[in-house]
Design an enzyme around this catalytic site. Structure first.
Site, short mmCIF file in Angstrom:
data_model
loop_
_atom_site.label_atom_id
_atom_site.label_comp_id
_atom_site.label_asym_id
_atom_site.label_seq_id
_atom_site.Cartn_x
_atom_site.Cartn_y
_atom_site.Cartn_z
N LYS A 86 0.84 -1.20 0.00
CA LYS A 86 0.00 0.00 0.00
C LYS A 86 0.88 1.26 0.00
CE LYS A 86 -3.80 -2.41 2.22
NZ LYS A 86 -4.49 -2.81 3.46
N GLN A 134 -4.42 -1.36 9.73
CA GLN A 134 -4.36 -2.68 9.09
C GLN A 134 -4.93 -3.74 10.03
OE1 GLN A 134 -3.22 -3.29 5.87
NE2 GLN A 134 -3.98 -5.36 6.20
N ASP A 170 -10.91 3.15 4.62
CA ASP A 170 -11.37 1.76 4.51
C ASP A 170 -12.91 1.70 4.47
OD1 ASP A 170 -9.71 -0.36 4.09
OD2 ASP A 170 -9.09 -0.57 6.19
#
Ligand code: NDP
Length: 324
Positions: free
Chosen positions: A63, A107, A130
């Site tokens: 990422k 994460q 997200d």
């Protein structure tokens, strides 16, 4: 039932997730450059990781690498496994208040002792790239502009760019998780599909899935979906990512095409397979996403797109597209 060999009638068109992801990333890169030029703004992404989970470390590195390639400002905060939830919430609070951070991603999975919900709810919804914050989930359900979870958003982009008609289509989603199944069902509904959601308690799964023009499968069950689940000619999107470590199982799943898979098991220890039986999908589906190389690459591309989107929305900038 599954056939033993790949039929010569093979007809499914393979939907190339890598190609679509490259297209999206190029658009984001362009828009980021224009945003810097027109408003002197460089969107910033902060990725927070707690502990030493090896797979998470790989995902985060990828990422960060992609975000840098696209001209975003990115940072990786790797916190030790002993970090307390209070310390993590403090880190998020600081990121929430920083003007140069547009997107915050924690994460997952977090160490098991941490309350994931508390952590995700701490993220400023305007920076929640997200799309997991309850406020953003609510906005998605209410069909309001919001940051949409990356994998579902990527699936919709793939369908659009592959010219799969959603309006009026019968769509079936297998899986009802908060990160894939539920949000993708909402998005399909927004695009005027008639949507059914299946799960582990669904009775006679095949009788439901085999009605679908668009079948989206996110269960984490290797090769669950076989010929009898697929309407001939349907578009089948396989979200599953399952590691197969047993050579015999790979032979059963891939028949004459198993050699590459078995080599992968011998060299890497596993081969990656989806939730859909590959040979059956190739024979029955009209369009199909392979694993790997289907939905996977789109998730990171949509994270970049969400970071750009967050930067624009936070500053009230409409868009910076080349058509302007
Ligand atoms: P979850 O484990 O959170 O959810 C799985 C869902 O599948 C549940 O709703 C479950 O039903 C349902 N299910 C399980 N077994 C069956 C069955 N036999 N028949 C019908 N439904 C079943 O998984 P995720 O949504 O997080 O992930 C699903 C898969 O997608 C995984 O392989 C994951 O690795 C992959 N994934 C891939 C991504 C990518 O970028 N390509 C991103 C995210 C996930 P119930 O609710 O009743 O338990």
């Amino acid at each position: 039932m599954s056939s033993n060999k790949i039929s010569t009638k093979r007809r499914a068109e393979i939907l190339d997730g890598n190609a679509v992801a490259a297209e999206i990333k190029a658009e984001v890169k362009d828009a980021v450059a224009r945003l810097r030029e027109s408003h002197n703004v460089q969107p910033g992404l902060a990725v927070v990781r707690v502990g030493e989970d090896a797979a998470s470390a790989v995902y985060v590195r990828s990422k960060i690498r992609v975000s840098q390639e696209l001209g975003l400002k990115s940072e990786h905060l790797a916190l030790p496994a002993e970090t307390s939830i209070e310390e993590l919430l403090d880190v998020i609070e600081q990121l929430n208040s920083r003007a140069d951070v547009d997107g915050i991603l924690v994460q997952l999975p977090l160490p098991s002792a941490m309350d994931e919900r508390k952590v995700l709810e701490k993220i400023d919804p305007a920076k929640d790239v997200d799309g997991f914050h309850p406020i953003n989930v609510g906005r998605l359900v209410l069909n309001q502009q919001t940051l949409v979870p990356c994998t579902p958003a990527g699936i919709i982009e793939l369908l659009k760019r592959s010219r799969v008609p959603m309006s009026g289509a019968i769509a079936c989603v297998v899986g009802r998780s908060n990160i894939v199944g539920r949000p993708v069902a909402q998005l399909l509904l927004q695009h005027d599909a008639t949507v059914t959601v299946c799960h582990s308690r669904t009775r006679d799964l095949a009788s439901v899935t085999s009605q679908a023009d668009i079948l989206i499968v996110a269960t984490g069950r290797a090769a669950l979906i076989k010929s009898e689940h697929i309407k001939p000619g349907a578009t089948v999107i396989d979200v599953g990512m399952n590691k197969i470590t047993d050579e015999r199982e790979a032979r059963e799943l891939f028949g004459d095409d198993a050699e590459k898979r078995i080599n992968s098991i011998r060299t890497r220890g596993y081969t990656l397979v989806g939730d859909v039986h590959l040979r059956d999908a190739l024979n029955a589906a009209g369009k199909f996403t392979p694993v790997p190389g289907g939905v996977g690459p789109l998730t990171v591309a949509m994270l970049m797109s969400n970071t750009l989107q967050a930067a624009l929305m936070r500053r009230g900038i409409g868009n910076v597209s080349s058509e302007q």
